[in-house]
Structures are given as C-alpha cells and as structure tokens.
Design an enzyme around this catalytic site. Structure first.
Site, PDB file in Angstrom:
ATOM      1  N   ASN A  27      29.619  39.679  35.227  1.00 25.64           N
ATOM      2  CA  ASN A  27      30.564  40.450  34.425  1.00 25.64           C
ATOM      3  C   ASN A  27      30.581  41.916  34.832  1.00 25.64           C
ATOM      4  OD1 ASN A  27      31.271  38.228  32.907  1.00 25.64           O
ATOM      5  ND2 ASN A  27      30.112  38.805  31.094  1.00 25.64           N
ATOM      6  N   ARG A  55      45.450  29.724  36.706  1.00 23.82           N
ATOM      7  CA  ARG A  55      44.196  29.447  37.416  1.00 23.82           C
ATOM      8  C   ARG A  55      43.938  27.947  37.325  1.00 23.82           C
ATOM      9  NH1 ARG A  55      41.637  34.591  37.749  1.00 23.82           N
ATOM     10  NH2 ARG A  55      42.025  35.922  35.932  1.00 23.82           N
ATOM     11  N   ARG A  72      44.011  37.570  39.054  1.00 26.31           N
ATOM     12  CA  ARG A  72      42.936  38.356  39.660  1.00 26.31           C
ATOM     13  C   ARG A  72      41.730  37.501  40.063  1.00 26.31           C
ATOM     14  NH1 ARG A  72      41.744  43.098  36.107  1.00 26.31           N
ATOM     15  NH2 ARG A  72      43.346  44.166  37.332  1.00 26.31           N
ATOM     16  N   HIS A 101      51.585  34.452  32.570  1.00 26.96           N
ATOM     17  CA  HIS A 101      50.279  34.109  32.010  1.00 26.96           C
ATOM     18  C   HIS A 101      50.361  32.988  30.986  1.00 26.96           C
ATOM     19  CE1 HIS A 101      46.500  35.089  29.625  1.00 26.96           C
ATOM     20  NE2 HIS A 101      46.044  35.023  30.852  1.00 26.96           N
ATOM     21  N   TYR A 107      35.068  26.813  28.350  1.00 28.85           N
ATOM     22  CA  TYR A 107      35.972  27.714  27.641  1.00 28.85           C
ATOM     23  C   TYR A 107      36.497  27.008  26.395  1.00 28.85           C
ATOM     24  CZ  TYR A 107      36.495  31.024  31.574  1.00 28.85           C
ATOM     25  OH  TYR A 107      36.292  31.946  32.559  1.00 28.85           O
ATOM     26  N   ARG A 156      36.352  38.123  20.960  1.00 29.71           N
ATOM     27  CA  ARG A 156      35.232  37.826  21.843  1.00 29.71           C
ATOM     28  C   ARG A 156      34.711  39.082  22.538  1.00 29.71           C
ATOM     29  NH1 ARG A 156      37.240  35.143  26.420  1.00 29.71           N
ATOM     30  NH2 ARG A 156      36.778  36.874  27.788  1.00 29.71           N
ATOM     31  N   HIS A 213      37.986  31.538  23.854  1.00 31.91           N
ATOM     32  CA  HIS A 213      39.128  31.902  24.690  1.00 31.91           C
ATOM     33  C   HIS A 213      40.479  31.715  24.006  1.00 31.91           C
ATOM     34  CE1 HIS A 213      41.664  31.548  28.476  1.00 31.91           C
ATOM     35  NE2 HIS A 213      40.972  32.638  28.708  1.00 31.91           N
TER      36      HIS A 213
END
Length: 709
Positions: A60, A391, A421, A451, A484, A580, A608
């Site tokens: 992270n 993704r 990203r 997204h 997730y 979160r 998530h």
C-alpha cells in the site's frame, strides 16, 4: 420513477462552515494504512495473517508514494500545487506526509523484527541469517548459489568507463564497495536482487517446520564469487521508489492503445521520490546514492533490515492452517442453488422470477457472475452480450467466456478500460485478444475512465427480446472476488434494462442520455442526484419527518458531498458513514456534525461495496454501485448506481449496516479530532464480533427459496 437530478440551492438553510472541517486526504490515507498495520501488530490476529498484513502495508505504501506523494511533489515543482482543502500549504503538507510515513515505516519494521519474526520462529518458521546455518548447510547453499543464482546476477560497476546505472522503481539492490588491487582504488558497484527468484529462499526442513534465508543475505555472502580478485569492503541494501503516475492527453492522440504503451515505457524512468536504505549503510555510499539519484535528505528513509517487507506475501503459501484465519467456504447464492447436486441451475429463470442480490466473497463469484456469463455464452437463445471490464485476472474465465460467445456468432461488445491504474498492461493484452476473437472492443470515453460494473445479456424468449443485467460494486475479477467484499444485482427489470441499454449506447456510440429512470450515472447525473437525496433528508428532518442517511464507501473526500452531509447533520439527520479508507469528514463536531458517526472495518476481507441509503420519509431509497465520494468518481469517471427495489434486499443491507455500526462489532471509530481509535474488545476484555465472520455465518444460513414472491 424518474430520479430528480436538481442539486440543492445554497440559501437560507446554508451557513458559513469552518475551514478546519476537512481532514487532509493524504494523512487520512496514512491513517487507513495504520489500521492495516495495527492488525499486523495485534497478537490476537493469526500469526501468518499478521505477516500478510505487514506485506499489505508495505505494498500500500509503495503505491501511495508512487502516485500520491509523486503527484504532490510534481505539482509543487511546477507551481501548480494549491493549499489542501484544510488550508495547509502544499510544502507543509508534503513534509507532514513524509514525517508520518517515516514513523509508520519504522513502526512497521519494529513489528516485524521484534514481534512477528521471533514469534514465527517459536512456531517453527525460521527466517535465518548466514551465521545461524550449519557448515553443511553453507556448503549446500554455496552450490545452490553457483547453480541457480549466480547466472542470473548482473553486477554493474561504476567508474569513469561505466556510468551510474539506472535503478528501476521498487527494485531491491545491494550496493557494494570493493578494493581493486590493480588500480589500488576503491570502486563501487550495484547488484540488483533478481525479482525472478524467491525472496525468501527455502531451506530443507523437517517435522512440519519451515526455514528460509533472505535472498539478499544469500547473495551478500557470495559477493566474492561475483567480484573475483576484489576485496569486498562493504555492502548494503537499498531500494528506490519512482513516480509511476501517468498522464495521457487522450484528445491529442488518435490511438489510445499506442499512447498508453509509450506512457508505460516512460513510467519505468519516472523521477525518484523515495530512497530506502538499511540503517548500517555508511555515509560515503549514502552520499553517492543521493548524488547520483538526485535525492534529498528528506526523501531518504533509513530503516532496519530487511527492506521491502512486501516479500512476506510468500509466507502465505506455508501450509499451517493453525496460523491463519479459519476457512470460509463461499456458498452459492440461495436463488441459484438447485435441489440436486448434479442439476444445473436455471439462472435466467431465477432472475426472471425475482431480482437476485449477491455478496462476495460470502457468496461465490464462480457460481453467480462467472456462471451467468458462461451460461449466456453457451445459450443459443442469447443474441448479444455487453460488458464493461475495468480489472480482471490474468487467466480470466470472464474474458474466455466473452471470446467463446463471439466465436459462436453472438454479438459481443466489451468496453475495456485500459487506463485502470497498474493494470494497464494486462488490460492491453486482453483487449487485443478480444479483438482478434471478433469482439467489438471499445476503449472508453475521452477524458473519462469507465469505472462502472455492468453486464447485459440480450436473450430471445417467445419471439421477444428480454434483457438480463448485472450491476456490481466490484470488478469482474474471479481472484479478487475471493478477498474483496462486493455486492452485485441481477435483474431483468424493464426500466433498469432500458437504462443500461442507453448507457452502453452512450459509451460505445454518440448518444447523449440526459435521463435515466433507475440509474444514477456520473459524471452528468450522480453528483446532483446524491446532493438532492441528501438535501431531501435535511428538509424532512426540519419538517419533523423520518430521516436518516447511511453511506458505505471506500473513500469520502468530496467537499461538496461532505458539506451537504454537514448541513443534513445540522438539521438533525442521523448520518452513518462506513468507510474503508480515506475520510475527509470530521464527525461529532458540536454545531457541525453532532449526528454523524464514522466507522471503519479492516480485516480478512477488503470492504469494497458502495451503498447509499436514504430514509425518504418512510419510502426508503437504497442504491449500490461503483462510485466513491471523490472528485474523480463524481466528475471524471463513468460510474453507475442502481436503485434496489426488492424489500428483502434492502432489509439485508440495513441489517449489515446495523451490524457494522453496532458497538458490539469490532471497528475503528473516527473522532472529531480526525484520530481513529480501534474498538476490538469490550470492557471485560472479550473480543467484539468480527463482522466478516458474522456475515459469513448469516449468509451461509440462507435457504434456497421454495416459493415465488
């Protein structure tokens, strides 16, 4: 029902708010990573999970420096930086960030060296030094070095003939100072620790024990083999972080794919922003590195070894279930279960009967989303499939199903967001593979990242077309779906179907949709829609009507949304925020946010899902979707929230919120001082309820519906 998009007006109900009402975004992110670190620090966390949390913290922080710190530093250098929303000057903010990050890194190293490493040894998992090996082991490792490691090493000398080598971002390196008897001079060389080899090199073990030696330690003990004839004077580990954020002017290039590939190449050569060095490094070597890398003292992080504890991810492969979380086995969503084990579910029939809401990882992705797409790809009655991909995994069954659908003659449209990203290269590969299979691939909208998580299947039934849809909060990724937490709605509701069809037309063609019935879509509709819903709660509270706001997001930093929540709180609206990561809102401030509570859950799963609930004078409005409360999500991305209609689904979501906000559940509480305080035990010292364990227990008890609602 058409969703009202008018934003609230500033007027008599609004008032001046203090500048200090916002928390600095970057410091709030560091506070999130501190929560991750606290799980690695907690002795009640299973030991190998503690090591995993230390690895997550390291990973992270790397991304934080590569993107957030790099971006702030770049803006300061170009004169474009402005004070933070909290009013802090840019350079002061950067200095504070560096200081806080440095403190966390030192704490991180201490937890590993003083707690996790010795406790692993107590459990028979040893990370040994060269001095702890027997003579026989040293001989064996010497042979292994010659056969498997030495051929891979690439020593690079630094002298008048050999310039200082390029140091790639996040690579672990060994600086070596040698004495050359021929020239009678001291020389410098850089040796990269090969990332293609195991960082924790396994040694022979027995009786259920595991022993490792760090790869850099093994290499360091054989530097004489690498530099024969030289006298090894000193060696030290170091690691460089570079700016890996990317900027692409989409409107100035006709081929986004080629532009992105060039930018990915440029990313490897981004400017340095952090230099981590072992605390035994001598001043001569450090000065050389700082000079050659153009690094200042403020960007040097002197740490006790080992550097790069992201390598601890490897310990997760150790087969010691007693040192890990108890196993959770995802269940098939109740609506998709069959009465016989060998019977195939009628997924279209189940969705046609009633909307289905699934929650990963408690309910399996493989028997819901993945199975739905695979069934659609093989069904001769399915005419077309449309999907967004942000993704996905490297060996994606999702992509394979789309390819099979195209190869069988179905119309397939896939919107691949190749600007996701750190997944750009993977997405480029899949985009080209999809194109070769005959899939219609679209690369998104200029200036906007796509997204939203949408999947639509068009099926011919009784000579009519029926649309089956999935709207999710998470990516179509089978691997991350196991860790997730995300929600996904399956529906064939006609209004939602029309909305999604129109949205896909907008994404792939030239349609400009100004109205959606059941979706809130960014960047055109989402911000004003949410502001209107929040303001309606404010007005209801002032009129004495039932009011409440509940929001679950990854990040809450958008100032306009936060101010709207403050105004709602000033009117007396109870507001629960479940976040979160980053939170720029200060709860519990007298006269500003007294009715706002903020909680955070960090644990075995990564929270998530994004959820938005509004009491609406007794006619509750519940939405799920892909958007966080950030500028980029509201203004620079294609996002979609869908309204949940089924009362049972709304009740399940309400029950989950009740659990998360309960004082008997282990969470972190955010105070008005912007400090997060962990609440993990009650007054008697007993552990509080673990949300992830409790959700798994509840969902596994759900029964297959036997009657239609």
């Amino acid at each position: 029902m058409t969703i009202e998009l008018r934003a609230p007006e500033a007027g008599a109900d609004s008032q001046e708010m203090p500048r200090s009402r916002f928390v600095d975004r970057e410091l709030s992110w560091l506070a999130f990573n501190q929560r991750v670190l606290e799980l690695g620090e907690d002795p009640s966390t299973p030991l190998l999970e503690r090591a995993n949390f230390l690895a997550i913290f390291s990973s992270n922080l790397d991304e934080f420096f590569m993107v957030r710190v790099a971006g702030l530093k770049r803006r300061i250098a170009t004169g474009l930086a402005v004070p933070t929303p909290a009013g802090v000057p840019p350079q002061e903010a950067l200095d504070t960030i560096r200081s806080k990050a440095y403190d966390l890194q030192k704490r991180h190293a201490a937890i590993f060296n003083d707690s996790v490493r010795p406790e692993l040894a107590e459990q028979g998992i040893h990370i040994v030094s060269w001095d702890e090996l027997s003579d026989a082991e040293r001989v064996e490792l010497g042979d292994l070095f010659d056969e498997q490691i030495f051929p891979v090493l690439m020593p690079l000398a630094v002298d008048p003939v050999h310039p200082f080598p390029y140091i790639s971002g996040l690579s672990l390196n060994i600086s070596v100072r040698v004495y050359n008897p021929r020239s009678e001079k001291e020389e410098f060389a850089r040796l990269k620790v090969p990332p293609v080899l195991p960082r924790f090199y396994p040694l022979q073990s027995d009786h259920g024990k595991a022993r490792f030696i760090l790869l850099e330690d093994l290499i360091a003990q054989h530097l004489g083999h690498v530099f024969p004839g030289m006298k090894i004077l000193d060696h030290h580990a170091f690691r460089l972080t570079r700016n890996e954020d990317m900027t692409i002017e989409e409107d100035e290039t006709e081929n986004l794919l080629q532009a992105l590939e060039k930018e990915l190449l440029r990313r490897r050569f981004g400017p340095p922003i952090r230099l981590e060095v072992s605390n035994d490094m001598d001043d001569v070597t450090l000065e050389l590195l700082m000079t050659e890398l153009d690094i200042t003292h403020n960007e040097v992080y002197v740490l006790p070894g080992p550097l790069d504890l992201g390598g601890l991810f490897a310990l997760g492969a150790i087969k010691r279930p007693d040192l890990k979380y108890p196993t959770h086995v995802p269940v098939t969503a109740a609506a998709f279960r069959t009465s016989e084990s060998d019977e195939k579910p009628d997924m279209f029939g189940a969705i046609a009967r009633r909307d289905v809401l699934v929650q990963h990882p408690y309910e399996a992705f493989s028997t819901s989303v993945q199975a739905f797409l695979e069934v659609a790809a093989a069904d001769p009655n399915v005419l077309a499939i449309k999907q967004t991909l942000y993704r996905t995994s490297g060996d994606s069954p999702i992509v394979n199903a789309l390819i099979k659908a195209a190869e069988s003659g179905k119309q397939v449209l896939v919107l691949v967001e190749i600007k996701a990203r750190f997944d750009e290269q993977n997405n480029i590969v899949w985009a080209r593979k999809l194109e070769k299979a005959g899939v219609h691939v679209v690369y998104g909208t200029v200036g906007l990242k796509t997204h939203c998580k949408l999947l639509q299947v068009i099926r011919k039934e009784d000579n009519e077309l029926k649309m089956y849809n999935h709207i999710g909060t998470g990516n179509y990724n089978p691997k991350t779906s196991r860790i997730y937490e995300d929600l996904g709605l399956f529906t064939c509701n006609e209004k939602i179907s029309r909305d999604i069809t129109r949205l896909f037309n907008q994404l792939s063609g030239y349609a400009i949709e100004r109205k959606f019935t059941r979706l809130l879509v960014a960047p055109m509709h989402l911000r004003p829609g949410l502001l209107n819903l929040i303001d309606k709660e404010r007005k209801n509270a002032l009129e004495g009507k039932p009011s409440r706001i509940r929001i679950k997001v990854n990040s809450m930093v958008d100032e306009e949304i936060i101010d709207a929540l403050y105004r709602a709180s000033q009117a007396g609206v109870p507001v629960d925020i479940w976040v979160r990561g980053i939170c720029g809102l200060r709860p519990g401030v007298p006269g500003l946010s007294e009715t706002i509570r903020v909680r955070s859950v960090v644990g075995r799963y990564l929270e998530h899902s994004r959820i938005f609930c509004f009491a609406n004078d007794g006619d509750e409005r519940v939405f799920i979707g892909s958007a966080d409360m950030m500028h980029r999500n509201l203004d620079r991305r294609i996002e979609a929230l869908v309204r949940i209609i089924d009362e049972h689904h709304a009740a399940d979501i309400a029950a989950m919120f009740d659990l998360a906000m309960a004082d008997t559940t282990a969470t972190w509480h955010l105070g008005s001082d912007a400090e997060w305080v962990r609440h993990a035990r009650d007054e008697s010292g007993e552990r509080l309820t673990d949300l992830h364990d409790e959700m798994m227990r509840r969902i596994s008890k759900r029964r297959r519906p036997t009657t239609l609602a």
